[in-house]
Enzyme design. Sequence first.
Site, PDB file in Angstrom:
ATOM      1  N   GLY A  23       0.775  -1.229   0.000  1.00 21.57           N
ATOM      2  CA  GLY A  23       0.000   0.000   0.000  1.00 21.57           C
ATOM      3  C   GLY A  23       0.807   1.280   0.000  1.00 21.57           C
ATOM      4  N   ILE A  30       0.283   6.151   4.656  1.00 18.96           N
ATOM      5  CA  ILE A  30       0.390   5.486   5.950  1.00 18.96           C
ATOM      6  C   ILE A  30       1.308   4.272   5.853  1.00 18.96           C
ATOM      7  CG2 ILE A  30      -0.906   4.146   7.651  1.00 18.96           C
ATOM      8  CD1 ILE A  30      -3.273   6.050   7.140  1.00 18.96           C
ATOM      9  N   VAL A  75      -4.271  -6.134  -6.283  1.00 20.17           N
ATOM     10  CA  VAL A  75      -4.771  -7.287  -5.527  1.00 20.17           C
ATOM     11  C   VAL A  75      -5.891  -8.028  -6.244  1.00 20.17           C
ATOM     12  CG1 VAL A  75      -4.032  -6.483  -3.266  1.00 20.17           C
ATOM     13  CG2 VAL A  75      -6.260  -5.757  -4.159  1.00 20.17           C
ATOM     14  N   ILE A 102      -4.394  -0.888   2.050  1.00 20.85           N
ATOM     15  CA  ILE A 102      -4.997  -0.536   0.763  1.00 20.85           C
ATOM     16  C   ILE A 102      -6.510  -0.440   0.905  1.00 20.85           C
ATOM     17  CG2 ILE A 102      -3.162  -1.478  -0.676  1.00 20.85           C
ATOM     18  CD1 ILE A 102      -4.799  -3.998  -1.010  1.00 20.85           C
ATOM     19  N   ALA A 105     -12.615   2.733  -3.469  1.00 24.14           N
ATOM     20  CA  ALA A 105     -14.032   2.752  -3.839  1.00 24.14           C
ATOM     21  C   ALA A 105     -14.169   3.694  -5.024  1.00 24.14           C
ATOM     22  CB  ALA A 105     -14.911   3.222  -2.688  1.00 24.14           C
ATOM     23  N   TYR A 165     -18.178   9.793   4.061  1.00 19.22           N
ATOM     24  CA  TYR A 165     -17.366   8.585   3.982  1.00 19.22           C
ATOM     25  C   TYR A 165     -18.055   7.495   3.161  1.00 19.22           C
ATOM     26  CZ  TYR A 165     -13.661   5.422   5.555  1.00 19.22           C
ATOM     27  OH  TYR A 165     -12.581   4.563   5.625  1.00 19.22           O
ATOM     28  N   LYS A 172     -15.387  -0.846   5.845  1.00 20.63           N
ATOM     29  CA  LYS A 172     -14.436  -0.904   6.952  1.00 20.63           C
ATOM     30  C   LYS A 172     -15.005  -1.670   8.143  1.00 20.63           C
ATOM     31  CE  LYS A 172     -10.874   1.498   5.366  1.00 20.63           C
ATOM     32  NZ  LYS A 172      -9.549   0.885   5.130  1.00 20.63           N
ATOM     33  N   THR A 203      -3.527  12.006   3.021  1.00 22.38           N
ATOM     34  CA  THR A 203      -2.948  11.047   2.097  1.00 22.38           C
ATOM     35  C   THR A 203      -3.659  11.126   0.749  1.00 22.38           C
ATOM     36  OG1 THR A 203      -4.481   9.303   2.781  1.00 22.38           O
ATOM     37  CG2 THR A 203      -2.407   9.492   4.007  1.00 22.38           C
TER      38      THR A 203
END
Length: 264
Positions: A23, A30, A75, A102, A105, A165, A172, A203
């Site tokens: 990632g 991060i 992936v 990673i 969306a 979000y 998540k 990020t």
Amino acid sequence: MSESSDERRLPPVLTGRKALVVGVANDRSIAWGCAQAMRRVGAELALTYLNEKARLHVEPLARQLEAPVFMPLEVRDSTQVDALFEAISNHWGKLDILVHSIAFAPREALQGRVIDCPRDGFLAAMEVSCWSLLDLARRAEPLMREGGTIITMSYLGANEVVENYGIMGPVKAALESAVRYLAVELGPKGIRVHAVSPGPLATRAASGIRDFDELMERVVVSAPTRRLVTIEEVGAACAFLASPYAAAMTGETLYIDGGFHILA
């Protein structure tokens, strides 16, 4: 890589450990904070990059950390995943740490209402952001013959409704649930599994969230520490989780957000 005197005094608690960090997109991601922290305390690293465009940013970082394994990884491409783990097996013969950092969306799925999320958008978000953890963990398991640590990245939106979000909140939440199931299934083999939930950071991945700057401003005003966290602080927490100091911990979601999550 320049180091302060405090960093040089850190005990090399991961010496001899082999870590795959997935990632890293650039020096603000991060995953880069995690890679730096683990290398600083002795781990040897394998890094991946998403595509040729990303390689331009990630390859200098891989050289900086002297990563002997540096390979492309999308992936959703099983051929690339197979090649990565074959390379790790051939080069090291084992794996001690897996950092899964990673998420993805499609913009229309992220910015719209959850109820309006298109099926293909939801499936893409779930495959990249959640199912890929299961796939990588399954492949890592036989290489973690002496135990190991698997760490993934979550966010507060898994447990609370965070404005803008979108579908990533439910995704998540599924990721954190997967962590708990993996912890139970892999625990007898000495493999510990955690989610880390950082506060908002500037990020590249966060740039797709509408009004993200306003969210960061609210955290600075409201969090008990009155500031944003850094990728270095997230990395240090992940290095701790992968170390013997955290040997009795598994299945946790560890918040690294200056205490913002405790606020009502």
